[in-house]
Design a protein around this motif. Sequence first.
Motif, PDB file in Angstrom:
ATOM      1  N   MET A 193      41.430   9.846 -39.138  1.00  0.00           N
ATOM      2  CA  MET A 193      42.392  10.944 -39.062  1.00  0.00           C
ATOM      3  C   MET A 193      43.787  10.407 -38.743  1.00  0.00           C
ATOM      4  N   ARG A 194      43.866   9.428 -37.843  1.00  0.00           N
ATOM      5  CA  ARG A 194      45.160   8.826 -37.505  1.00  0.00           C
ATOM      6  C   ARG A 194      45.780   8.175 -38.744  1.00  0.00           C
ATOM      7  N   TRP A 195      44.960   7.484 -39.525  1.00  0.00           N
ATOM      8  CA  TRP A 195      45.467   6.841 -40.745  1.00  0.00           C
ATOM      9  C   TRP A 195      45.971   7.888 -41.739  1.00  0.00           C
ATOM     10  N   ASP A 196      45.200   8.940 -41.934  1.00  0.00           N
ATOM     11  CA  ASP A 196      45.633  10.020 -42.830  1.00  0.00           C
ATOM     12  C   ASP A 196      46.937  10.645 -42.335  1.00  0.00           C
ATOM     13  N   ASN A 197      47.066  10.787 -41.026  1.00  0.00           N
ATOM     14  CA  ASN A 197      48.303  11.341 -40.459  1.00  0.00           C
ATOM     15  C   ASN A 197      49.487  10.418 -40.701  1.00  0.00           C
ATOM     16  N   MET A 198      49.265   9.117 -40.646  1.00  0.00           N
ATOM     17  CA  MET A 198      50.349   8.167 -40.912  1.00  0.00           C
ATOM     18  C   MET A 198      50.834   8.294 -42.356  1.00  0.00           C
ATOM     19  N   ILE A 199      49.886   8.440 -43.275  1.00  0.00           N
ATOM     20  CA  ILE A 199      50.272   8.612 -44.686  1.00  0.00           C
ATOM     21  C   ILE A 199      51.024   9.928 -44.859  1.00  0.00           C
ATOM     22  N   LYS A 200      50.534  10.992 -44.222  1.00  0.00           N
ATOM     23  CA  LYS A 200      51.219  12.290 -44.279  1.00  0.00           C
ATOM     24  C   LYS A 200      52.633  12.174 -43.719  1.00  0.00           C
TER      25      LYS A 200
END
Length: 512
Positions: A193-200
């Motif tokens: 989730m943290r990685w997806d948030n970084m991309i977002k």
Amino acid sequence: MAVQRAVFADHRETLSEYIVRPIDGYFEPLCSYFAKRKIEVISSQAHESTGAKINSKGFFLSLKTTLKVITYFSGVIPLFLLIVKISLRILDARPVTRTRKIEEATSVTIGILKKRRQREEKLRIDAAQHSLEEGLEIPREAIETIQRFMLDILGHKSNAEIEWIGTNTTRVFSLKSAPRLVFKTTSDPDIIMRWDNMIKAQATRNRHNLDLLIIPHAKKFTVNEITLIAEERIDFRGDEDLQEELFMTLPTGLDETVDQLARFIAETGFSDVTWRNIPIIDDAPEFTGQRRIALIDFERMNESNIGFFGGWPGRIGLINCLFTERHIDIALTVAGNYQILPMSSPSRQISPLDIKEHRIKMIKTTRETYVKLQQFYIEKGISEKNPREHIQVADLASLGLNLKETATIGDYSRAEEPGMLSRSITLHEAICYVIDQINLAIDQNPESSSIKRKRSIQLSFPSFGILYSLQNCCVNYTDGTTWLSRIVNALKQKGHIFKILSANGCEYSIQA
């Protein structure tokens, strides 16, 4: 029938319907006749054994009906009216067909546009991930070190190769073999989730050209089936206390930065907004232009109102990070544009104006405390050169305590075998012990901390040891004070420590 009228009450009659209605009335006697004949036949068959028949009361009930029936024999009038009715029905059906075709075409268009938006969004996400990962390489030696010490990492254990940066929950660390990288790991769903948030976050930064917000380059990778994120280490000064000080004391250059950060929070839901997560990079007092800030923690990105106004322990919100009314107004304007409001309860409605007024009061108090702390450091000779200056009380009697007072305490430190030894102690000895513990805590605080953080200490007293006894056994039953509380308060009153931040049944928090 009443229900039917109610359903169609709002229906507006068309011209075709207006013309067809009297034509239907013209043929009504004929329709009624055949309908009744059908009923008569069915009823006759059903009651044949008894000879029961439906007694039709006649077909020609009025002169009007009689005239209609006479015209039927002409053939011309009924044929003409039938042609008119059929033509009007056909014309009436054409708009419906046209509308249906338009609806179908619209549906197809919407589907095409939806797929196009999905493709465009995927392209944006792919571009964001590419720019996030661009230029970052993880040395093989670092991966091998992580693989070798994975159990220590997961257990948050001390290790000569590992420098711990974060907490036990989110394991954040650096390695001697890769000093320019920061590594993060936690449970798989959270780290993904943290990685997806970084991309977002990167996609939002790119789409809105938020060039004053710096997101560290990063890559996701796996070691021993454990997912980690490697991030570029961004240089910024100090810890949260120093960053708070920078937000408060830097003279210029944050107007556009605050606006961009506010828009980022509104667009992404970034909610863990506190000084440690938005450190200022361009922090030189003489810097000209708009200052940049780094965004370094994307664990929580789903609550914009908390991102603006705070609402959870440790999540103070953007408004409470700012120190000028101008910056508060900039942030509130963005929140208003996105219709983001503070959380309220049924018993109390909180408005943005309430938040602003409260923050302005807090700014005044914080500035006053900051000035007093700087004066205290000057008086004690504490500076960047000697931030760990020890507390020294040349004359313990000056504290105003009875140094000869004695008490019996338990002391695990003196036990040669399991169990607690009891011994007698004087208040003089207790004062010396407490001062030594404060100085030891000052020495042990992280080197990267600000002066304030280096001298912020916790005197903890678990259920054994001398501090526990001083807090729980040495009680003055006249006024309920303990030796520990008397010692700490005396140090504060006589100016040897700056402030008692908090006190509870487990520890004292002290600003020395």
